[in-house]
Scaffold this motif. Structure first.
Motif, PDB file in Angstrom:
ATOM      1  N   UNK A 182       1.167  -1.915   0.097  1.00 24.12           N
ATOM      2  CA  UNK A 182       0.363  -0.069   0.292  1.00 24.12           C
ATOM      3  C   UNK A 182       0.409   1.154   0.267  1.00 24.12           C
ATOM      4  N   UNK A 183       0.284   2.278  -0.738  1.00 23.85           N
ATOM      5  CA  UNK A 183       1.153   3.749   0.084  1.00 23.85           C
ATOM      6  C   UNK A 183       1.131   4.194   1.213  1.00 23.85           C
ATOM      7  N   UNK A 184       0.826   3.858   2.450  1.00 24.14           N
ATOM      8  CA  UNK A 184       0.967   3.650   3.343  1.00 24.14           C
ATOM      9  C   UNK A 184       1.440   3.042   3.967  1.00 24.14           C
ATOM     10  N   UNK A 185       2.257   1.721   3.754  1.00 27.04           N
ATOM     11  CA  UNK A 185       3.436   1.186   3.777  1.00 27.04           C
ATOM     12  C   UNK A 185       5.194   1.377   3.383  1.00 27.04           C
ATOM     13  N   UNK A 186       4.169   2.058   1.797  1.00 29.32           N
ATOM     14  CA  UNK A 186       5.408   3.304   1.009  1.00 29.32           C
ATOM     15  C   UNK A 186       5.891   4.501   2.321  1.00 29.32           C
ATOM     16  N   UNK A 187       5.412   4.819   2.673  1.00 27.13           N
ATOM     17  CA  UNK A 187       5.558   6.258   3.560  1.00 27.13           C
ATOM     18  C   UNK A 187       6.313   5.732   4.890  1.00 27.13           C
ATOM     19  N   UNK A 188       5.876   4.251   5.642  1.00 34.61           N
ATOM     20  CA  UNK A 188       6.305   3.684   6.657  1.00 34.61           C
ATOM     21  C   UNK A 188       8.124   3.661   6.336  1.00 34.61           C
ATOM     22  N   UNK A 189       8.036   2.748   5.117  1.00 33.36           N
ATOM     23  CA  UNK A 189       9.515   2.225   4.839  1.00 33.36           C
ATOM     24  C   UNK A 189      10.148   3.391   4.679  1.00 33.36           C
ATOM     25  N   UNK A 190       9.596   4.028   4.021  1.00 28.75           N
ATOM     26  CA  UNK A 190      10.626   5.170   3.894  1.00 28.75           C
ATOM     27  C   UNK A 190      10.994   6.212   5.543  1.00 28.75           C
ATOM     28  N   UNK A 191       9.861   6.748   6.118  1.00 26.98           N
ATOM     29  CA  UNK A 191      10.342   7.133   7.716  1.00 26.98           C
ATOM     30  C   UNK A 191      11.538   5.975   8.041  1.00 26.98           C
ATOM     31  N   UNK A 192      11.452   4.700   8.306  1.00 28.81           N
ATOM     32  CA  UNK A 192      12.489   4.272   9.102  1.00 28.81           C
ATOM     33  C   UNK A 192      13.511   4.983   8.807  1.00 28.81           C
ATOM     34  N   UNK A 193      14.337   4.687   7.547  1.00 24.23           N
ATOM     35  CA  UNK A 193      15.144   5.012   7.637  1.00 24.23           C
ATOM     36  C   UNK A 193      15.228   6.380   7.849  1.00 24.23           C
ATOM     37  N   UNK A 194      14.585   7.454   7.776  1.00 24.64           N
ATOM     38  CA  UNK A 194      15.082   8.154   8.110  1.00 24.64           C
ATOM     39  C   UNK A 194      15.159   8.679   9.399  1.00 24.64           C
TER      40      UNK A 194
END
Length: 638
Positions: A182-194
């Motif tokens: 999902x788009x929500x999953x894409x966002x969280x994936x980036x935030x983990x690294x940010x």
């Protein structure tokens, strides 16, 4: 509605911090930057230098190269040095997948490193369903911090920039487990690294949220910006629709995804990923940037607050389609015809009809409705035959069995109103829209001459407020050259259709109406509304590619482009295979030199097929799963 941009009624840029990539500033007060990526082997230093120089001369401002191992990482030293020796200071970006040691090495030589949070820490083989409780999930996050922190620290010490580049098709198993694909999953994936970057006080990074599906891409970027706004973050964004394909299809998909966001004031750097030579990507980028600049200079609409549009998922309006007009439930295509069009010997073919036994027959790609210019006499056998076949005819003059077009100002003057009536709305105010409440037409033609996106948004908001379920055809008229027309119409229409706003397209301008019909269908297909041909997902090639992607793509398209609803991915390597083709039905992926793997969805079903046999095996796979149809045999009409 969740706040995701500065304004939904005018284009106002969301101000981010500036991140320096070499000597090029991204974000802040800088213009939208244009990027591309080389297709040469990164190990071939001279070929890569030559490509980057050609890109820079075409207007590319940031160049990316693939770095899959240590040899490619070391080659970047020579590439950077060679560019400087020839007077080119264009920033160099290293693209990393799966191999952190290459990132640690190459950061010494380049200006920016791109990492994919879906595979920088997670192994290639780990994309499978697993159960995570809170404790096991927390351990996975600790693993990210352990393996990623060293790169963050080195980028910080060397003053290198970073892109955290999420891809829809390569989310980690822990993200897939918690959020799904999902788009929500894409966002969280980036935030983990940010969060790791921020923990180490490193802020010279930016994000990307790429997908081959423009709708998914748009939603992911909006959700990311909304999250950053709520957190008080302000990191720049690199925009792109990944694996967009080639030709008009690739430009339409890219303009739709990137353009929709730029018109909302979102995005600081862009790339249009085409299965073509990389320098061909620069021109459409420049046209998109020019369109965004034009919108930014507009004063905008009067302020209004939307409450119905959902940025977390696509929700189409509830619409009541009239029974006696041939509107398609998945999006209707209108075409204007004038006297010379009707007299053209190819008139039927340009409308998308088959010719069988010397008579025209409607098919999947036929226009649904035609609009007669005032110089056309309806009493011709051709037009009557089209009407008998089921194609609705619209006219500004009353015609038997046709639909009358009138302006909004004429609506309250009709006594009585025709049963088949379409009202054209141009630039009238919301006060004038209230005439529709008294005499509701069969459909509305929404045709603003300026502020197209924002005027239409306000009108759809008014319809929702009034609980009017009338179908709305988006009628946009252009006078620009054809290259600009493709970009502008795709961006403006896409920004509405990808939000579920609009039930059809009526494009008009100084272009052949066969071209207008095909482009209308392509736009509808790119929004995932109405499928009329095969949807190809093909990567733009890079140094990892194991075969001639452009040649293979053209070959496969020639044999399979007649399969509506089927999505075929053509990927040059394993990185851009299951990791990028996200929602494809079938995949054709380079696995090693001279060998192809075939995929059913994300599952590899045939391995190490000899290149010479791979095309036929792909077709056999499609047939095996019941999605093959024989090409239509069309009789030539002369």
């Amino acid at each position: 509605m969740i706040k995701y941009c500065e304004s939904t009624y005018k284009t106002k840029r969301w101000k981010t911090r500036e991140v320096m990539v070499g000597k090029v500033g991204v974000g802040g007060n800088n213009p939208i930057r244009i990027q591309s990526m080389t297709t040469s082997s990164t190990r071939d230093v001279q070929a890569t230098i030559d490509q980057i120089i050609r890109l820079a001369d075409a207007g590319c401002e940031i160049a990316r190269v693939t770095v899959q191992g240590m040899k490619e990482a070391d080659a970047c030293e020579g590439i950077k040095s060679g560019l400087l020796q020839r007077g080119y200071t264009i920033p160099l970006v290293a693209d990393i997948h799966f191999f952190p040691p290459a990132a640690m090495r190459v950061v010494d030589f380049v200006d920016k490193v791109r990492v994919n949070p879906g595979n920088y820490v997670d192994r290639r083989a780990s994309f499978k369903t697993r159960e995570y409780d809170d404790a096991s999930y927390a351990k996975e996050i600790e693993k990210i911090e352990e393996k990623f922190t060293s790169l963050v620290e080195k980028c910080k010490s060397l003053k290198r920039a970073m892109r955290i580049g999420t891809n829809h098709g390569s989310l980690s198993d822990r993200i897939m487990n918690r959020y799904g694909d999902t788009p929500q999953g894409m966002v969280e994936s980036a935030l983990e690294f940010a969060r790791v970057c921020r923990k180490n006080d490193f802020h010279d990074f930016m994000f990307s949220m790429k997908s081959s599906n423009p709708q998914v891409m748009i939603l992911a970027y909006r959700l990311l910006v909304a999250e950053m706004m709520s957190l008080g973050w302000d990191y720049p964004l690199h925009l792109g629709v990944t694996e967009a394909g080639e030709g008009e299809d690739g430009r339409v998909k890219s303009a739709m995804g990137i353009g929709s966001l730029l018109l909302d004031g979102i995005g600081n750097t862009i790339r249009i990923s085409l299965t073509e030579d990389p320098w061909h990507e620069i021109d459409p980028c420049q046209r998109l940037v020019a369109l965004a600049s034009t919108y930014e200079k507009k004063q905008g609409m009067p302020p209004f607050e939307e409450i119905y549009r959902n940025i977390e998922k696509i929700e189409r309006r509830t619409v009541n389609l009239p029974r006696n007009i041939s509107l398609h439930r998945d999006g209707t295509v209108f075409i204007s015809v004038n006297k010379s069009d009707v007299e053209d010997c190819d008139f039927y073919k340009k409308l998308g009809c088959d010719i069988q036994l010397s008579l025209p027959k409607l098919k999947r790609t036929s226009a649904d409705c035609i609009v007669l210019d005032k110089d056309v006499n309806f009493n011709t056998p051709i037009l009557k035959h089209l009407q008998e076949m089921g194609m609705s005819v619209f006219s500004y003059n009353p015609i038997e069995g046709g639909v009358k077009l009138i302006s909004l100002s004429e609506l309250d003057k009709l006594a009585p109103a025709p049963s088949l009536l379409a009202v054209i709305i141009k630039n009238e105010s919301s006060t004038e829209w209230e005439k529709l409440l008294k005499t509701q037409p069969a459909l509305i033609v929404l045709a603003p001459e300026d502020h197209r996106l924002h005027y239409c948004r306000q009108f759809f908001y008014w319809l929702q407020m009034q609980k009017l379920h009338l179908p709305v055809i988006l009628h946009f008229n252009y006078s620009c050259i054809q290259e600009d027309f493709i970009i502008q119409s795709s961006a403006e229409l896409g920004a509405l259709l990808c939000d579920g706003l609009g039930d059809g397209i009526w494009l008009k301008g100084p272009y052949d109406f066969d071209f207008l019909r095909n482009l209308s269908f392509t736009i509808l297909q790119s929004t995932r509304m109405r499928s009329f041909k095969t949807d190809f997902i093909s990567c733009p090639s890079c140094g990892r590619t194991l075969f001639d992607l452009q040649d293979v793509s053209k070959r496969i398209r020639a044999r399979t482009s007649h399969l509506p609803g089927v999505k075929i991915a053509i990927m040059g390597c394993i990185v851009n295979g299951p990791g990028e083709m996200a929602d494809a039905d079938f995949g054709y992926v380079g696995s090693k030199p001279g060998k192809i793997d075939l995929y059913l969805g994300k599952t590899c079903v045939e391995k190490d097929i000899d290149f010479t046999h791979a095309d036929n095996r792909l077709i056999e796979l499609i047939k095996k799963h019941g999605q093959w149809i024989e090409p239509e045999i069309v009789e030539e009409f002369t």
